[in-house]
Structure formats: structure tokens, C-alpha cells
Write a protein that holds these residues in place. Structure first.
Motif, PDB file in Angstrom:
ATOM      1  N   ALA A  80       0.831  -1.208   0.000  1.00  0.00           N
ATOM      2  CA  ALA A  80       0.000   0.000   0.000  1.00  0.00           C
ATOM      3  C   ALA A  80       0.865   1.258   0.000  1.00  0.00           C
ATOM      4  CB  ALA A  80      -0.926  -0.005   1.208  1.00  0.00           C
ATOM      5  N   CYS A  81       1.943   1.237   0.752  1.00  0.00           N
ATOM      6  CA  CYS A  81       2.846   2.396   0.833  1.00  0.00           C
ATOM      7  C   CYS A  81       3.529   2.653  -0.504  1.00  0.00           C
ATOM      8  CB  CYS A  81       3.880   2.162   1.929  1.00  0.00           C
ATOM      9  SG  CYS A  81       4.876   3.617   2.317  1.00  0.00           S
ATOM     10  N   ASP A  82       3.981   1.580  -1.166  1.00  0.00           N
ATOM     11  CA  ASP A  82       4.615   1.737  -2.477  1.00  0.00           C
ATOM     12  C   ASP A  82       3.644   2.333  -3.484  1.00  0.00           C
ATOM     13  OD1 ASP A  82       6.926   0.693  -1.455  1.00  0.00           O
ATOM     14  OD2 ASP A  82       6.659  -1.315  -2.312  1.00  0.00           O
ATOM     15  N   SER A  83       2.399   1.873  -3.445  1.00  0.00           N
ATOM     16  CA  SER A  83       1.383   2.406  -4.357  1.00  0.00           C
ATOM     17  C   SER A  83       1.117   3.873  -4.072  1.00  0.00           C
ATOM     18  CB  SER A  83       0.091   1.595  -4.221  1.00  0.00           C
ATOM     19  OG  SER A  83      -0.949   2.165  -4.979  1.00  0.00           O
ATOM     20  N   LEU A  84       1.059   4.209  -2.784  1.00  0.00           N
ATOM     21  CA  LEU A  84       0.810   5.597  -2.382  1.00  0.00           C
ATOM     22  C   LEU A  84       1.922   6.514  -2.875  1.00  0.00           C
ATOM     23  CD1 LEU A  84      -1.068   7.446  -0.692  1.00  0.00           C
ATOM     24  CD2 LEU A  84       0.377   6.924   1.288  1.00  0.00           C
ATOM     25  N   SER A  85       3.150   6.039  -2.823  1.00  0.00           N
ATOM     26  CA  SER A  85       4.287   6.866  -3.229  1.00  0.00           C
ATOM     27  C   SER A  85       4.290   7.164  -4.728  1.00  0.00           C
ATOM     28  CB  SER A  85       5.605   6.184  -2.842  1.00  0.00           C
ATOM     29  OG  SER A  85       5.777   4.982  -3.567  1.00  0.00           O
ATOM     30  N   THR A  86       3.608   6.312  -5.505  1.00  0.00           N
ATOM     31  CA  THR A  86       3.546   6.534  -6.961  1.00  0.00           C
ATOM     32  C   THR A  86       2.313   7.331  -7.376  1.00  0.00           C
ATOM     33  OG1 THR A  86       2.362   4.452  -7.365  1.00  0.00           O
ATOM     34  CG2 THR A  86       4.775   4.367  -7.364  1.00  0.00           C
ATOM     35  N   GLY A  87       1.448   7.650  -6.408  1.00  0.00           N
ATOM     36  CA  GLY A  87       0.246   8.425  -6.715  1.00  0.00           C
ATOM     37  C   GLY A  87      -0.861   7.616  -7.342  1.00  0.00           C
ATOM     38  N   ALA A  88      -0.782   6.293  -7.239  1.00  0.00           N
ATOM     39  CA  ALA A  88      -1.808   5.434  -7.841  1.00  0.00           C
ATOM     40  C   ALA A  88      -3.138   5.598  -7.115  1.00  0.00           C
ATOM     41  CB  ALA A  88      -1.359   3.980  -7.787  1.00  0.00           C
ATOM     42  N   LYS A  89      -4.214   5.485  -7.877  1.00  0.00           N
ATOM     43  CA  LYS A  89      -5.561   5.593  -7.312  1.00  0.00           C
ATOM     44  C   LYS A  89      -6.013   4.214  -6.841  1.00  0.00           C
ATOM     45  CE  LYS A  89      -7.139   9.574 -10.012  1.00  0.00           C
ATOM     46  NZ  LYS A  89      -8.192  10.078 -10.931  1.00  0.00           N
ATOM     47  N   LYS A  90      -5.382   3.744  -5.781  1.00  0.00           N
ATOM     48  CA  LYS A  90      -5.659   2.402  -5.297  1.00  0.00           C
ATOM     49  C   LYS A  90      -5.900   2.406  -3.790  1.00  0.00           C
ATOM     50  CE  LYS A  90      -2.783   0.053  -8.800  1.00  0.00           C
ATOM     51  NZ  LYS A  90      -3.874  -0.701  -9.459  1.00  0.00           N
ATOM     52  N   TYR A  91      -6.840   1.566  -3.386  1.00  0.00           N
ATOM     53  CA  TYR A  91      -7.098   1.318  -1.970  1.00  0.00           C
ATOM     54  C   TYR A  91      -7.068  -0.195  -1.802  1.00  0.00           C
ATOM     55  CZ  TYR A  91      -9.152   1.772   2.694  1.00  0.00           C
ATOM     56  OH  TYR A  91      -9.372   1.741   4.056  1.00  0.00           O
ATOM     57  N   PHE A  92      -6.348  -0.686  -0.796  1.00  0.00           N
ATOM     58  CA  PHE A  92      -6.080  -2.107  -0.673  1.00  0.00           C
ATOM     59  C   PHE A  92      -6.940  -2.751   0.418  1.00  0.00           C
ATOM     60  CE2 PHE A  92      -2.472  -0.213  -2.704  1.00  0.00           C
ATOM     61  CZ  PHE A  92      -2.118  -1.141  -3.674  1.00  0.00           C
ATOM     62  N   VAL A  93      -7.333  -3.987   0.150  1.00  0.00           N
ATOM     63  CA  VAL A  93      -8.158  -4.745   1.086  1.00  0.00           C
ATOM     64  C   VAL A  93      -7.486  -6.089   1.329  1.00  0.00           C
ATOM     65  CG1 VAL A  93     -10.433  -5.704   1.566  1.00  0.00           C
ATOM     66  CG2 VAL A  93     -10.230  -3.629   0.167  1.00  0.00           C
ATOM     67  N   LEU A  94      -7.000  -6.301   2.554  1.00  0.00           N
ATOM     68  CA  LEU A  94      -6.343  -7.555   2.916  1.00  0.00           C
ATOM     69  C   LEU A  94      -7.323  -8.450   3.660  1.00  0.00           C
ATOM     70  CD1 LEU A  94      -3.881  -9.429   3.378  1.00  0.00           C
ATOM     71  CD2 LEU A  94      -3.368  -8.074   5.433  1.00  0.00           C
ATOM     72  N   LEU A  95      -7.544  -9.644   3.130  1.00  0.00           N
ATOM     73  CA  LEU A  95      -8.371 -10.653   3.788  1.00  0.00           C
ATOM     74  C   LEU A  95      -7.450 -11.644   4.489  1.00  0.00           C
ATOM     75  CD1 LEU A  95     -11.047 -12.209   4.319  1.00  0.00           C
ATOM     76  CD2 LEU A  95     -10.665 -13.375   2.129  1.00  0.00           C
ATOM     77  N   ILE A  96      -7.573 -11.740   5.821  1.00  0.00           N
ATOM     78  CA  ILE A  96      -6.822 -12.720   6.604  1.00  0.00           C
ATOM     79  C   ILE A  96      -7.811 -13.777   7.080  1.00  0.00           C
ATOM     80  CG2 ILE A  96      -5.405 -13.136   8.647  1.00  0.00           C
ATOM     81  CD1 ILE A  96      -4.483 -10.251   8.544  1.00  0.00           C
ATOM     82  N   ILE A  97      -7.511 -15.049   6.780  1.00  0.00           N
ATOM     83  CA  ILE A  97      -8.373 -16.153   7.219  1.00  0.00           C
ATOM     84  C   ILE A  97      -7.556 -16.996   8.198  1.00  0.00           C
ATOM     85  CG2 ILE A  97     -10.010 -17.904   6.455  1.00  0.00           C
ATOM     86  CD1 ILE A  97      -9.498 -16.904   3.578  1.00  0.00           C
ATOM     87  N   THR A  98      -8.100 -17.204   9.388  1.00  0.00           N
ATOM     88  CA  THR A  98      -7.332 -17.874  10.442  1.00  0.00           C
ATOM     89  C   THR A  98      -8.228 -18.764  11.278  1.00  0.00           C
ATOM     90  OG1 THR A  98      -5.850 -17.506  12.318  1.00  0.00           O
ATOM     91  CG2 THR A  98      -7.662 -15.959  12.047  1.00  0.00           C
ATOM     92  N   ASP A  99      -7.622 -19.776  11.900  1.00  0.00           N
ATOM     93  CA  ASP A  99      -8.389 -20.673  12.771  1.00  0.00           C
ATOM     94  C   ASP A  99      -8.031 -20.481  14.239  1.00  0.00           C
ATOM     95  OD1 ASP A  99      -5.827 -21.985  12.972  1.00  0.00           O
ATOM     96  OD2 ASP A  99      -6.912 -23.757  13.665  1.00  0.00           O
ATOM     97  N   GLY A 100      -7.024 -19.655  14.515  1.00  0.00           N
ATOM     98  CA  GLY A 100      -6.513 -19.649  15.886  1.00  0.00           C
ATOM     99  C   GLY A 100      -6.373 -18.292  16.522  1.00  0.00           C
ATOM    100  N   VAL A 101      -5.988 -18.329  17.764  1.00  0.00           N
ATOM    101  CA  VAL A 101      -5.743 -17.125  18.548  1.00  0.00           C
ATOM    102  C   VAL A 101      -4.320 -16.649  18.253  1.00  0.00           C
ATOM    103  CG1 VAL A 101      -5.616 -16.167  20.868  1.00  0.00           C
ATOM    104  CG2 VAL A 101      -7.301 -17.954  20.333  1.00  0.00           C
ATOM    105  N   ILE A 102      -4.158 -15.380  17.948  1.00  0.00           N
ATOM    106  CA  ILE A 102      -2.836 -14.867  17.621  1.00  0.00           C
ATOM    107  C   ILE A 102      -1.968 -14.795  18.870  1.00  0.00           C
ATOM    108  CG2 ILE A 102      -3.582 -13.589  15.579  1.00  0.00           C
ATOM    109  CD1 ILE A 102      -3.620 -11.069  17.241  1.00  0.00           C
TER     110      ILE A 102
END
Length: 578
Positions: A459-481
């Protein structure tokens, strides 16, 4: 993020939290309150669809076709329901229809549309449109699409090839049926917002030893007579002449400027049983008149007289110090301006998931094709987000596993490459996931910090280039962190980036710590160094809580995403310029 019309019984913090935050100069909370008071919680907008066609088939002998469009909604269970018909355009193979279909756009829902074009026989031209029997008309072709495909086009226009049902198996004749263009326009009421400052004078005291602690609740009246809260103010302590901070009402949210609103003034009580001081019923148009006329409106209090309630007119008055109407940029405006939502996924490969080769494993790949919980989450979230990502190349990672002949990795490329992390399309994620199950050894522990930091770099690299992008990270987990504080640190840093994080918990683990990461209760995350997250970027959903329920997993996950997107854009004063 909570909705501004959540239960007023939630305590002083729930009612006045935005005010206290604003007092400390936290502009992010002010933006959050602004968005919530606009009703942007689970985004919906009214969209008008208009239709035109070119190169239609000529089915009439002595004249040109007389076409009409019929719109259908295709439900998830396969049912097809007719929802709209245009007028008939006489003698035209290039018609532009006047009638427009208004549909509510839901970001988190895949809305399947089917369009059929008919040639209406001359003998039916005097028949009312809705009475026409479609089976008696000649088909000129049909086409289907997803509503998101239309609204994500820069000009919000999508041109579809019309095919005939009997020719749909073969594409060789489809070009002869013409083309249908569908154009989407967001209704102005979706953008129009009233900015109002309200105050009261001479409020009656409801407390024994002090003045009242007043706040306002604004509700809209629906046809059944039920009042539905849409906004509330902060609590002002010990004040009989309160002036509240501005409230923002989306005109679509309340219906129209002439729709009746009930404005109730309550005295706050910490036990949740707030005393009604008085109320008025006014529309937005009425409030505007009060502002222009510099007049006040007397509050009234329903009072039991005998067996009936009568409205007792009070000396207390409601005044409107400010009323202005402005058009705000919406989520759809940013899409039209070329902004994209880029999907990323991170999958838990820790040993607690169980042996993938055994049917009781959360990672078991069923030979029958039945999807496991991980596959369902990838498919359902990806199915929605894919329309907002132009190249459909998705970064995909795994964590908590030991690649062949290597140490345990808490962020490895799902495709097995050491150089790049992207895969092509949702099917590409599915294939990389299945392949990884047979090329890594499940291990542990469950750490989120590494994958969140990796997504932040993207996301930071995209921001530095001025890209019109917003990122969505999906984390799928079974446990307690096991790296809760490190995860908090990563999230606090990520809150300043164009990034949102969706977490799906699968299996039967205790996910209380996940709920800490999801700041829905109003407590912002704090890093080890004392920095506070600038905004809420996490949405957590336990898969078991929504499986088979009325609310879909994807709906629960994605409902807040447009709000998080708009919060980020407004904080940085980013405009949806084309």
C-alpha cells in the motif's frame, strides 16, 4: 465503527463520544462521526439505470421493430424476478428509452441483472405496459451483467451484446442481435446533505439537584407510523440552553426534504433510562424555514389526560442556528474517478487446522467439490471485490507453515515463487492455495504482524507513486494470535495507509482477541510507543456466527469497507477528480 443511531442506552460514552473526541482536536473521530451521521454504514446508493440500443433486429415486415426493455433481478438461488419495463419506442432499431429504473446499489452484494429486449406487436400498442404478455411478443435478444460492472466504469456505461435464447449456446450469431448500453447515474439525493446546528432554550429540569444533561435524537417516520432513529447529538451536561455540534443528514437517508422527522430532546441518565424532555415533528424543509425566519418551535410533551394522551405545549423551544445543503462526494464518485479496490489475501497454515488430508481438517479439499471454510471466504469476498480491481492480479500469502527444506515462515508467497506474490484472478488464489497445502508443512505459531506489514509495504509503495488504489487484505485464520501487541503496532502504522483488513475466523477457537483488533466498541488501538490508530481499519467476523444465518459472511465483512475508504479519502482531502 458504530452507527450514529445505535441505542442511546449505551451510556454517556456511546452518546457523546464524538463530542469528547472533537474537544481534544481528534479530527479523525470528527470524520468518523460525520460519515456515520450520513448513514454510511453498509453503503447503499440510489442508482438510476437508463437504456439505449443499436443495431437491433428488424422483426416487423412493413416497419421497423418497436422495442421495449424488461429488467429482471437474478437471485442467488437462481430465481429470476421481473422488476421494471420501459416504454415502447416505435419504429426504431437504435432506440433510447426515456423511462429509467431506480435500484439500490449495495456494495457488499453481487447484484445480478438480466435485460430482455422485446419487439411489441402493433396490436398491443394501446395496452398498458404492465399488462403486456411477454410471451406474445417477439424477443430481440437478452444480456446480463453485475451492477458493480456498470458503476465501476469511468463513464458508468456498459455496452452488452444481445443474444437470443435459442442462440445462446453458439456465439456465432450473437453479433446480429445488436447491442444494449446501460448507463448508471447516482441519484442526487444520495449526495445531498443537510448541515444543521440545533439549540434549545428554557429546557425544563429533569434532575433533582442539577440541570438536565440534554441530547437530541432525530428519527424518520415511516408509513407504518414507526419512528426509526437516524442521528443523535452529543450530551451537554448541566445545560438548559444547549447548542449542539452540527449534525449531518443525508437527504436520501431521511426520504426527502418533506419527509416528517421527529426530534426528541432527552435528559441523559447513566442507567440508560433517559427522560423525554420534549419533542417536535418537522421536516427538513420546515427546519430550513425556521432557520430563515429566525423563529423557534415550542416543544411538546405527550401527557396522559384521563385515558388519552394529549400534547402539552412547553415553554421550551427548538431553534435552528444553521441550515445549509451541500453535495458530498460519494463512494461511487471515487469509482468514477478511476479509484480501485485491490484485493489481497493471507491464509493461516498453522498445525491447529489439522492434517489437510483428513476430512476433519479445516484445510480438507473435498473431492466432491464442496468448499471448505477457507475456500468459501476467498470465493465470497473475492466475488464482490473482483469488479473493483482492473487487472485482477492479487497478492496472496500464507503464514505459519514450513516450506520444503526451510524454516517456519510467517509470510510466504502462496504461489511458491520467491520473486513475486501475485496470482491471476480468484481461481488463481484457489489453485495456489490448494497447491500450497501439498508443498508446505503446517506449523505455527499464529502471527499476523508479518503479513500486515507486508500488505502495508504494498500500500505504501502504491501511495508513493500516486496510484488511485485502496487495498483490502483478507486474513483467514483458525486460531488465537500470539503476537497481539506486534499486530496492534502493525495496525496502528497501517491506519495511515490506503488499507483495510478483513479477518475471518474459522473453526471453534475463542476469538476474543480478534474482537480487540476490531475497534467497533470505540476504543482505538494503541501501539507500544503510545501512538493511537488514526482510524478503524479492521473488520472481524467469526465464520460460525454467520454460517447459515440471515446475514451473509461477505455482507458482515464488507459492510463497513466503503466507510473506511471514505474516511481515508476525506482525512487526506483526496478528491475523486477524473
Amino acid at each position: 465503527m458504530g452507527n450514529c443511531c445505535s441505542d442511546v442506552g449505551g451510556g454517556m460514552a456511546a452518546v457523546s463520544g464524538a463530542a469528547s473526541s472533537a474537544a481534544t482536536g481528534n479530527q479523525n473521530d470528527a470524520v468518523d462521526m460525520y460519515l456515520r451521521s450520513h448513514g454510511i454504514h453498509g453503503l447503499f446508493s440510489q442508482i438510476e439505470l437508463s437504456f439505449s440500443a443499436t443495431s437491433l433486429r428488424d422483426r416487423d415486415v412493413f416497419s421497423k421493430s418497436d422495442p421495449m426493455v424488461v429488467v429482471y433481478i437474478k437471485e442467488r438461488d437462481g430465481a429470476i424476478n421481473e422488476v421494471f419495463r420501459t416504454e415502447v419506442v416505435l419504429n426504431s432499431l437504435t432506440p433510447t428509452w426515456i423511462a429509467k429504473y431506480t435500484i439500490t446499489y449495495h456494495f457488499e452484494v453481487v447484484q445480478n441483472l438480466l435485460f430482455k429486449v422485446f419487439d411489441v406487436d402493433t396490436q398491443y400498442h394501446n395496452v398498458e405496459m404492465k399488462m403486456l404478455k411477454l410471451e406474445e411478443q417477439q424477443s430481440l435478444g437478452e444480456a446480463c451483467c453485475i451492477l458493480s460492472e456498470i458503476v465501476t466504469k469511468p463513464n458508468r456505461s456498459l455496452t452488452l451484446d444481445l443474444i437470443r435464447r435459442e442462440e445462446s449456446v453458439s456465439s456465432t450469431h450473437s453479433q446480429h442481435c445488436g447491442k444494449l448500453t446501460v448507463h448508471a447515474e447516482e441519484c442526487f439525493s444520495s449526495k445531498s446533505t443537510a448541515d444543521i446546528i440545533l439549540r434549545c432554550i428554557d429546557l425544563e429540569s429533569k434532575d433533582l439537584f442539577s440541570k438536565s444533561d440534554p441530547f437530541l435524537v432525530i428519527s424518520k417516520l415511516v408509513e407504518s407510523g414507526i419512528s426509526i432513529p437516524v442521528c443523535k447529538t452529543e450530551v451537554l451536561k448541566n445545560d438548559h440552553n444547549p447548542t449542539w455540534k452540527p449534525v449531518f443528514l443525508n437527504i436520501q437517508q431521511v426520504g426527502s426534504k418533506d419527509s416528517p422527522l421527529v426530534i426528541e430532546c432527552f435528559n441523559f441518565n447513566s442507567n440508560g433510562k433517559h427522560d423525554l424532555i420534549g419533542k417536535v415533528q418537522k421536516s427538513l424543509a420546515d427546519l430550513e424555514k425556521l432557520h430563515l425566519g429566525r423563529e423557534g418551535e415550542n416543544l411538546y410533551l405527550p401527557t396522559l389526560v384521563g385515558h388519552n394522551y394529549e400534547n402539552k405545549i412547553l415553554n421550551s423551544k427548538l431553534l435552528v442556528d444553521k441550515f445549509s445543503e451541500t453535495a458530498q462526494n460519494t463512494f461511487l464518485d471515487y469509482l468514477a474517478g478511476g479509484f480501485e479496490l485491490n484485493f489481497m489475501v493471507a491464509i493461516d497454515f498453522t498445525a491447529s487446522n489439522g492434517n489437510p488430508r483428513l476430512p476433519d481438517s479445516l484445510h480438507y479439499i473435498d473431492p466432491s467439490g464442496r468448499l471448505n471454510a477457507y475456500q468459501k471466504a476467498i470465493y465470497e469476498v473475492g466475488e464482490v471485490l473482483q469488479f473493483y480491481d482492473a487487472d485482477k492480479r492479487y497478492p496472496a500469502w500464507g503464514f505459519g507453515a514450513r516450506p520444503i527444506d526451510g524454516p517456519v515462515s510467517h509470510c510466504f508467497n502462496l504461489n511458491g515463487s520467491s520473486n513475486y506474490c501475485e496470482v491471476q484472478g480468484i481461481q488463481g488464489i484457489m489453485m495456489a492455495y490448494t497447491s500450497a497445502l501439498f508443498n508446505v508443512s503446517l506449523a505455527g505459531p499464529t502471527l499476523f504482524g508479518h503479513v500486515i506489514n507486508r500488505a502495508s509495504v504494498v500500500a505504501c509503495d502504491s501511495l508513493s507513486t500516486g496510484a488511485k488504489k485502496y487495498f483490502v487484505l483478507l486474513i483467514i485464520t483458525d486460531g488465537v494470535i500470539t503476537d497481539l501487541q506486534e499486530t496492534k503496532d502493525a495496525l496502528v502504522k497501517a491506519s495511515d495507509l490506503p488499507l483495510s483488513i478483513l479477518i475471518v475466523g474459522v473453526g471453534g477457537a475463542d476469538f476474543k482477541e480478534m474482537e480487540i483488533l476490531d475497534a467497533d466498541k470505540g476504543e482505538r488501538l494503541e501501539s507500544t510507543t503510545g501512538c493511537i490508530a488514526s482510524r478503524d481499519i479492521v473488520q472481524f467476523v467469526p465464520f460460525r456466527d454467520v454460517q447459515g444465518g440471515e446475514i451473509s459472511m461477505v455482507g458482515a465483512l464488507l459492510a463497513e469497507l466503503p466507510t473506511q475508504f471514505l474516511t481515508y479519502m476525506r482525512r487526506r482531502d483526496i478528491k475523486p477528480s477524473t
